[in-house]
Each structure stands twice: as C-alpha cells, then as structure tokens.
Design a protein around this motif. Structure first.
Motif, PDB file in Angstrom:
ATOM      1  N   TRP A   1      -0.446   6.367   5.354  1.00 48.91           N
ATOM      2  CA  TRP A   1      -0.852   4.966   5.448  1.00 48.91           C
ATOM      3  C   TRP A   1      -1.985   4.709   6.443  1.00 48.91           C
ATOM      4  N   ILE A   2      -1.877   5.233   7.659  1.00 52.62           N
ATOM      5  CA  ILE A   2      -2.836   4.890   8.714  1.00 52.62           C
ATOM      6  C   ILE A   2      -3.712   6.096   9.026  1.00 52.62           C
TER       7      ILE A   2
ATOM      8  N   HIS B   1       0.845  -1.192   0.000  1.00 53.22           N
ATOM      9  CA  HIS B   1       0.000   0.000   0.000  1.00 53.22           C
ATOM     10  C   HIS B   1       0.880   1.242   0.000  1.00 53.22           C
ATOM     11  N   ARG B   2       0.878   1.958  -1.097  1.00 49.31           N
ATOM     12  CA  ARG B   2       1.548   3.250  -1.215  1.00 49.31           C
ATOM     13  C   ARG B   2       3.013   3.195  -0.755  1.00 49.31           C
ATOM     14  N   GLY B   3       3.759   2.245  -1.273  1.00 44.81           N
ATOM     15  CA  GLY B   3       5.176   2.127  -0.950  1.00 44.81           C
ATOM     16  C   GLY B   3       5.481   1.300   0.282  1.00 44.81           C
TER      17      GLY B   3
ATOM     18  N   ALA C   1      11.432   0.862   0.259  1.00 47.50           N
ATOM     19  CA  ALA C   1      12.644   0.032   0.222  1.00 47.50           C
ATOM     20  C   ALA C   1      13.491   0.146   1.487  1.00 47.50           C
ATOM     21  N   ARG C   2      12.964   0.771   2.539  1.00 52.07           N
ATOM     22  CA  ARG C   2      13.675   0.868   3.824  1.00 52.07           C
ATOM     23  C   ARG C   2      13.068  -0.138   4.794  1.00 52.07           C
TER      24      ARG C   2
ATOM     25  N   LYS D   1       7.838   5.225  13.263  1.00 56.71           N
ATOM     26  CA  LYS D   1       8.776   4.403  12.500  1.00 56.71           C
ATOM     27  C   LYS D   1       8.519   4.496  10.999  1.00 56.71           C
ATOM     28  N   LEU D   2       7.250   4.675  10.629  1.00 60.23           N
ATOM     29  CA  LEU D   2       6.921   4.852   9.218  1.00 60.23           C
ATOM     30  C   LEU D   2       7.331   6.235   8.717  1.00 60.23           C
ATOM     31  N   GLY D   3       7.392   7.199   9.651  1.00 64.80           N
ATOM     32  CA  GLY D   3       7.743   8.558   9.271  1.00 64.80           C
ATOM     33  C   GLY D   3       6.565   9.341   8.738  1.00 64.80           C
ATOM     34  N   GLU D   4       5.366   9.083   9.286  1.00 67.74           N
ATOM     35  CA  GLU D   4       4.189   9.803   8.815  1.00 67.74           C
ATOM     36  C   GLU D   4       3.583  10.650   9.926  1.00 67.74           C
TER      37      GLU D   4
END
Length: 246
Positions: A230-231, A142-144, A158-159, A220-223
C-alpha cells in the motif's frame, strides 16, 4: 446539543497541573485533574475528553504506559509533556499513541497553538462548493484497504484497523493523493492543520515523527517497507500509494 469541550490533565506536580488546567479552562474546556496515570485513565473513561495532557515522568505508571492504556479504549487527542528533550523520548511517545509531544518548560501560548492545530485537522470531505460534508458513503479503496474519512473507520482485507488519529489522517491523505508523492513536511503540516507553501517551519523532529507514524501504520497493515502493498517510500522525499494491480 451539548457543545461542552472536556479536557483531562494528568500531571504529578501541583503547580504545573494548575497551570495546565488554567490554560485549558481559558481555551473553553471543562478540565478534570489527575496526579497519577491510574487516576488519569479513570477520568478519561468517565468523561471521554476531547484533549488529554500527560506528563511522562510520573511515579508508578509513567506517561508512556498511561498513553498505551488510554489508546486501548479512547480516541482522545493526547499531548505528552516532558522535561526529557531527547528525540528518542518524543518518538517513544508517538509510538505509544500520543498525537503531540512538547518539551518542558513550555510556553502557554505554544501549548494553546499546538492544541488548536490538532483540533483543526481535516475531519470531513469537502465538496466542490467548498462546504464540508459528512457523507458516510464516501469510501476510499486500494488493494483491499478501505477507509471512510467521515466515519473514521478503516479496514484491510475485511479486518478492522485500530489507528491513532495521526495514523488515520496520514493514511486518509495518502489515499486521497493516489500516486502523487506526499513529502514528509507536507504530512507534518497536514497533521498541524496547516497548508504548505506559506513558509511554515518543519523541523527534523517533525519529519522523523512522520516516519514513526508511517512505520506504525505499516506494522498495523502488516506490510513490509521493502515490498509494500500500500505505502511506497520515495527515498529522500516522502510517501505515495503503490500502483494499482494490473
């Protein structure tokens, strides 16, 4: 194949350490004991336990710091035990990487039940016939963001992501649910290995723990929670995936 289950008990009080060892031994674990955080870390390195119990109030390195250090190299289930009953202490334990937090004094039956619930967490995809499978080719994207439930790996752009068991299971659940809203109570039951709809009790502390796990996931996702990639938060209910990009 060796099916021995190993547990590490980290507790500075002799009588409680002995009680925990007895409970886990009766549950079928080979138990190794430590009286300090440093000793516990070394035992986890040596024996790669399935379950680790940690006291919070230990001399020297406390349980919070011990948990953080163990989490840097191990995915063992961590249950924190403490005489501290304030919600902030439980949340601090979860933020450090613990899977569960139990207040002292505890009932042996409660500890057994909580550990059994952790071990019942879904780990594999279930096929149409109801049988479990370990299909390592099953990727959810989902979206990377990419996640493989069987391989227990996740990455974003890719991280590679370093997630606790609880964080991984919540993320996997949200990816599987898509735009369907997952209530905090449902996510709490999922982490306990229970299904909603059976009259199970979910406390405010359990719901708050889900908020902490999701906050850690976002970090951790950086959002940002105000502009999520994402969430998405559904106010007063729970969470769901954001919509796919047009």
């Amino acid at each position: 194949m060796d099916t021995t289950r190993v547990a590490v008990v980290v507790e500075d009080e002799d009588d409680i350490r002995g009680l925990l060892s007895t409970i886990l031994s009766q549950a079928g674990f080979d138990v190794f004991e430590a009286a300090t955080g440093a000793e516990g870390i070394e035992l986890v390195r040596q024996h790669d336990p399935l379950v680790t119990t940690l006291d919070v109030n230990m001399p020297g390195m406390d349980g919070f710091e011990t948990t953080k250090r163990i989490r840097s190299f191990s995915a063992t289930y961590i249950v924190m035990l403490s005489a501290r009953t304030e919600e902030i202490d439980a949340l601090q334990g979860l933020e450090a990487g613990a899977d569960d937090y139990i207040a002292k004094p505890f009932r042996p039956r409660e500890l057994r039940a909580r550990i059994d619930a952790m071990l019942r967490r879904p780990r594999h995809r279930v096929d149409g016939g109801g049988a479990e499978t370990e299909d390592g080719d099953e990727w959810r994207e989902h979206r990377g963001l990419r996640l493989n439930p069987a391989m227990r790996v996740a990455s974003v752009d890719a991280r590679d992501l370093e997630l606790t068991r609880s964080e991984f299971d919540i993320l996997a659940d949200l990816l599987a649910s898509g735009r369907r809203v997952r209530a905090k109570s449902d996510l709490a039951l999922m982490l306990r290995g229970e299904e909603p709809g059976g009259g199970e009790f979910v406390s405010e502390s359990d719901a708050r723990a889900i908020e902490v796990h999701v906050a850690n996931l976002r970090r951790k996702l950086g959002e940002s929670p105000t502009d999520p990639r994402w969430i998405e938060t559904v106010r007063g209910v729970g969470y769901r995936l954001t919509a796919d990009q047009a």
